[in-house]
Write a protein that holds these residues in place. Structure first.
Motif, short mmCIF file in Angstrom:
data_model
loop_
_atom_site.label_atom_id
_atom_site.label_comp_id
_atom_site.label_asym_id
_atom_site.label_seq_id
_atom_site.Cartn_x
_atom_site.Cartn_y
_atom_site.Cartn_z
N GLU A 178 0.20 8.70 -6.20
CA GLU A 178 -1.04 9.33 -5.76
C GLU A 178 -2.30 8.67 -6.28
O GLU A 178 -3.40 9.09 -5.94
N ARG A 179 -2.16 7.63 -7.09
CA ARG A 179 -3.35 7.16 -7.80
C ARG A 179 -4.26 6.26 -6.99
O ARG A 179 -5.47 6.39 -7.04
N GLY A 180 -3.69 5.35 -6.22
CA GLY A 180 -4.54 4.48 -5.41
C GLY A 180 -5.21 5.26 -4.29
O GLY A 180 -4.90 6.42 -4.06
N SER A 181 -6.11 4.62 -3.56
CA SER A 181 -6.76 5.30 -2.45
C SER A 181 -5.74 5.50 -1.32
O SER A 181 -4.81 4.72 -1.16
N ALA A 182 -5.92 6.55 -0.54
CA ALA A 182 -5.00 6.84 0.56
C ALA A 182 -4.99 5.69 1.56
O ALA A 182 -3.96 5.36 2.15
N GLU A 183 -6.17 5.06 1.75
CA GLU A 183 -6.31 3.99 2.73
C GLU A 183 -5.50 2.76 2.30
O GLU A 183 -4.69 2.24 3.08
N TYR A 184 -5.73 2.33 1.06
CA TYR A 184 -5.02 1.15 0.58
C TYR A 184 -3.52 1.42 0.52
O TYR A 184 -2.70 0.56 0.83
N LYS A 222 0.52 7.73 0.69
CA LYS A 222 0.79 8.75 -0.33
C LYS A 222 0.80 10.14 0.30
O LYS A 222 0.56 11.14 -0.36
#
Lengths: 253, 458
Positions: A189-195, A228
């Motif tokens: 869950e840590r990175g951006s949803a887009e990336y 995610k």
């Protein structure tokens, strides 16, 4: 802690005393006279049954039996010698009568058990017949591949899992040539949803490429990224993050 | 020695308190900007029950604007003018200056402790079943000789006789006041966002002040990553409704699905529009390998590849001012960072400082700043909102220690930023001024994310 130990101590002592007592009791008294030799009884077949007695073609049934005073128990129809008490799965494709012969020093006993196979249903499409089995293999033998943070390459320690997955997938496709597997790429869950949408896509592709290199047919493997959006756990811990960084295998819809 | 220091500290603390008390009412939230007072309007008949919503809307809009300093209503005289005929001309001589300013003498509003440069006043009434507001703005400057010349504007606002109508009229009156000080009106602008309040992620739209929240999609799937055309007519988003993440276009006016040809790819997502709303750039895996940027017509035809970086390229945002350059998020240097390039993919430069992860870039309407989410020196996932002056690369942090803050988008007035924050637990949509002040929440139901500020329809 101290209190606990103090209360355990008497129990421990009691147990020791009992143990000592038991040990003393175990000292054997003079053995009783040996039993008289068993009379040469005729073997008795307590029971020999088929369960269920009626099946459809392709369904399993089982034979159960119990025999006394026999040293050789045989069942025909390719089963052969069995132990005096037992159970055996059978897959008769037509109505079959199983014949049991129990022989011993006192003589011979025989019994029959019949499995009635009902008229087979109309032939199923190839797919549905082994489907449960294929699904079982997919669910239990094809394991997730896990990834490091922000990475999409197969870790060396996951190569053996990938090999096992490749073997299981080949089995699946040999059992059901129409089966398609969807490889689902997921992220923590840590990175951006887009990336993460693009990263999950890379993870699914990496798993697919690895399997194709191990001989799995490429056209049987579809990939999709859930980024995610579909976590299997939501705790903010490295353990949960690691579980979510995965390529998961599912039956394509 | 120690006693001396302590007493000095105490003295300075008292001094500070004293000084602060003296300037109450004149503390400038936005230094150097004009001070504007706006009276509570009264309402006749059916308007009486609605004018409170009008007044609180006006006060909130003026309070939240970085363009002016709103004078607190507690400093106003008890008697306030309601229409031009109430006003008294002339200047009160310093020798006879009353303790309390006279509300009807216009220039008295420029005196302490009000010290307003401008006065908004008016009243509301019901007329033919409508909510009607008469609103004026006057300059309070004692150097203007006649009342007539002091009037900045006087307008009539008509709205439905409902709470929503009163709020809408309030926004329009406040926007007209702020327009005098360079404010671009937000009236008619909307915010598109993602909400899971129905149980699955769907696209929603609301007015820019959080009112009238409406569901746009009903797929029961995952529908997310919205963006809007600059003309305010089209919302683009990514949905799993057909299995694979694919782009869909929808008319914001009718809610109808528009034709869009998706590339055969495992993913098509993240649409950005050219300033004329005719072409788009998006991310696709159509060419295998990691997602790359492609340009196409707004219906997906005429595809042309822009990047070939071999690394993930997502979240392209075309500069709304120039239409010739863009920012995106790329993994070409390792962890995701914000990059700047021309529309043909040339002249690539990293904009974000390079540490941590930088993501979610968004252009200011003037094309000179970007807002973005950055982990800076914090642990992964701990995003905060930053803005950057693109020319100087000067970075300003707007959120801190307030949960996870993501997806900033600039308002069309260039003065506000909408974003998603988990500061209250679940993710909600928040708005703040572009300097980080005046944060307030727009959503409460379910979990809400990925806000996009949509221009008023053109």
């Amino acid at each position: 802690m101290t209190k606990c130990r103090a209360s355990l101590l008497p129990i421990f002592v009691t147990l020791l005393v009992f143990a000592a007592a038991c040990h003393k009791k175990a000292v054997p008294p003079p053995p009783p006279a040996p039993p008289p030799p068993a009379p040469e009884n005729k073997p008795v077949i307590n029971y020999f049954t088929a369960e269920p007695t009626t099946i459809s073609s392709g369904e399993p049934a089982s034979l159960r039996w119990s025999v006394t005073d026999a040293n050789n128990v045989q069942i025909d129809n390719g089963i052969g010698q069995v132990s005096p008490n037992g159970r055996r799965a059978i897959y008769p494709t037509a109505t079959t009568t199983y014949h049991m012969t129990a022989s011993g020093p006192g003589g011979t006993a025989e019994a029959d058990a019949t499995v009635t196979v009902s008229t087979p249903p109309p032939p199923q499409p190839v797919r549905s017949q082994p489907a449960t089995t294929v699904q079982d293999i997919l669910a239990h033998q094809v394991q997730d591949i896990h990834f490091d943070y922000d990475k999409s390459d197969i870790r060396p320690e996951d190569q053996s899992i990938l090999q096992a997955d490749a073997n299981a997938l080949k089995t699946i496709f040999s059992m059901d040539p129409n089966f398609i597997v969807q490889i689902e790429g997921n992220c923590d869950e840590r990175g951006s949803a887009e990336y993460n949408l693009a990263l999950g896509d890379r993870r699914a592709q990496a798993a697919r490429d690895g399997l194709v290199a191990l001989g799995v047919p490429a056209d049987k493997l579809h990939t999709i990224s859930y980024g995610k959006e579909r976590p299997i756990c939501v705790e903010a811990s490295e353990e949960c993050y690691a579980r979510n960084r995965r390529a998961h295998f599912a039956a394509a819809q | 020695m120690r006693t001396l220091i302590t007493s000095l500290l105490l003295l300075s603390a008292f001094g500070w308190l004293f000084a602060r008390q003296q300037v109450v009412g004149t503390i400038e939230k936005n230094p150097g900007k004009p001070h504007v007072a706006a009276t509570d309007f009264r309402g006749a008949g059916a308007a009486a029950g609605l004018v409170g919503d009008f007044n609180s809307t006006v006060a909130s809009d003026l309070q939240n604007s970085p363009l002016i300093n709103f004078v607190p209503k507690t400093l106003y005289p008890l008697q306030v003018p309601q229409q031009p005929s109430d006003l008294i001309a002339g200047v009160t001589q310093p020798s006879v200056r009353p303790t309390n300013p006279v509300g009807n003498r216009l220039t008295d509003w420029s005196l302490p402790s009000i010290t307003a440069n401008f006065l908004g006043m008016g009243y509301s009434a019901e007329d033919h079943g409508m909510f009607v507001v008469f609103g004026w703005l006057y300059s309070t400057s004692p150097t203007i000789p006649a009342l007539q010349q002091a009037q900045v504007f006087g307008k009539v606002y008509t709205a439905p006789l409902t709470r929503e109508g009163a709020i809408d009229a309030g926004h329009r009156y406040a926007a007209d006041i702020l327009a005098q000080f360079g404010g671009k009106s937000l009236v008619g602008t909307r915010i598109v966002f993602v909400s899971n309040r129905t149980g699955s992620k769907e696209i929603w739209v609301m007015n820019w002040d959080g009112t009238d929240q409406r569901q746009l999609t009903r797929y029961g799937s995952i529908s997310t990553f919205p963006s809007a055309s600059p003309d305010g007519h089209i919302v683009a988003f990514t949905t799993y409704a057909n299995g694979y993440p694919a782009i869909q276009m929808m008319s914001l006016d009718s809610g109808r699905r528009l034709t869009f040809y998706n590339q055969r790819a495992s993913m098509n997502a993240f649409v950005t529009f050219t300033p004329d709303s005719k072409r788009i750039i998006f991310s696709s895996t159509a060419g295998w390998g990691p997602a790359q940027l492609y340009m196409a017509n707004v219906n997906g035809s005429g595809l042309r590849r822009i990047t070939s970086s071999g690394a993930i390229e997502v979240e392209a945002k075309i500069n709304p001012k120039t239409g010739t350059d863009l920012v995106d998020v790329s993994g070409r240097g390792g962890l995701p960072q914000v990059y700047h390039m021309n529309l043909d993919g040339a002249d690539i430069q990293r904009l974000s400082p390079g540490t941590g992860e930088a993501t979610n870039p968004s252009w200011s309407p003037g094309g000179d700043h970007i807002a973005f989410a950055w982990t800076k020196g914090f642990e992964p996932g701990n995003y905060n909102i930053f803005i950057m002056d693109v020319a100087s690369r000067q970075v300003t942090q707007l959120t801190a220690n307030e949960g996870r803050n993501e997806n900033p988008t600039w308002a069309p007035d260039g003065a506000h930023i909408v974003y998603a924050s988990t500061r209250g637990g679940r993710s909600q949509i928040w708005v703040m001024n572009a300097d980080g002040t005046n944060k307030h929440e727009l959503t409460q139901v379910g979990s809400n994310e990925k806000p996009v500020w949509v221009n008023a329809e053109q």
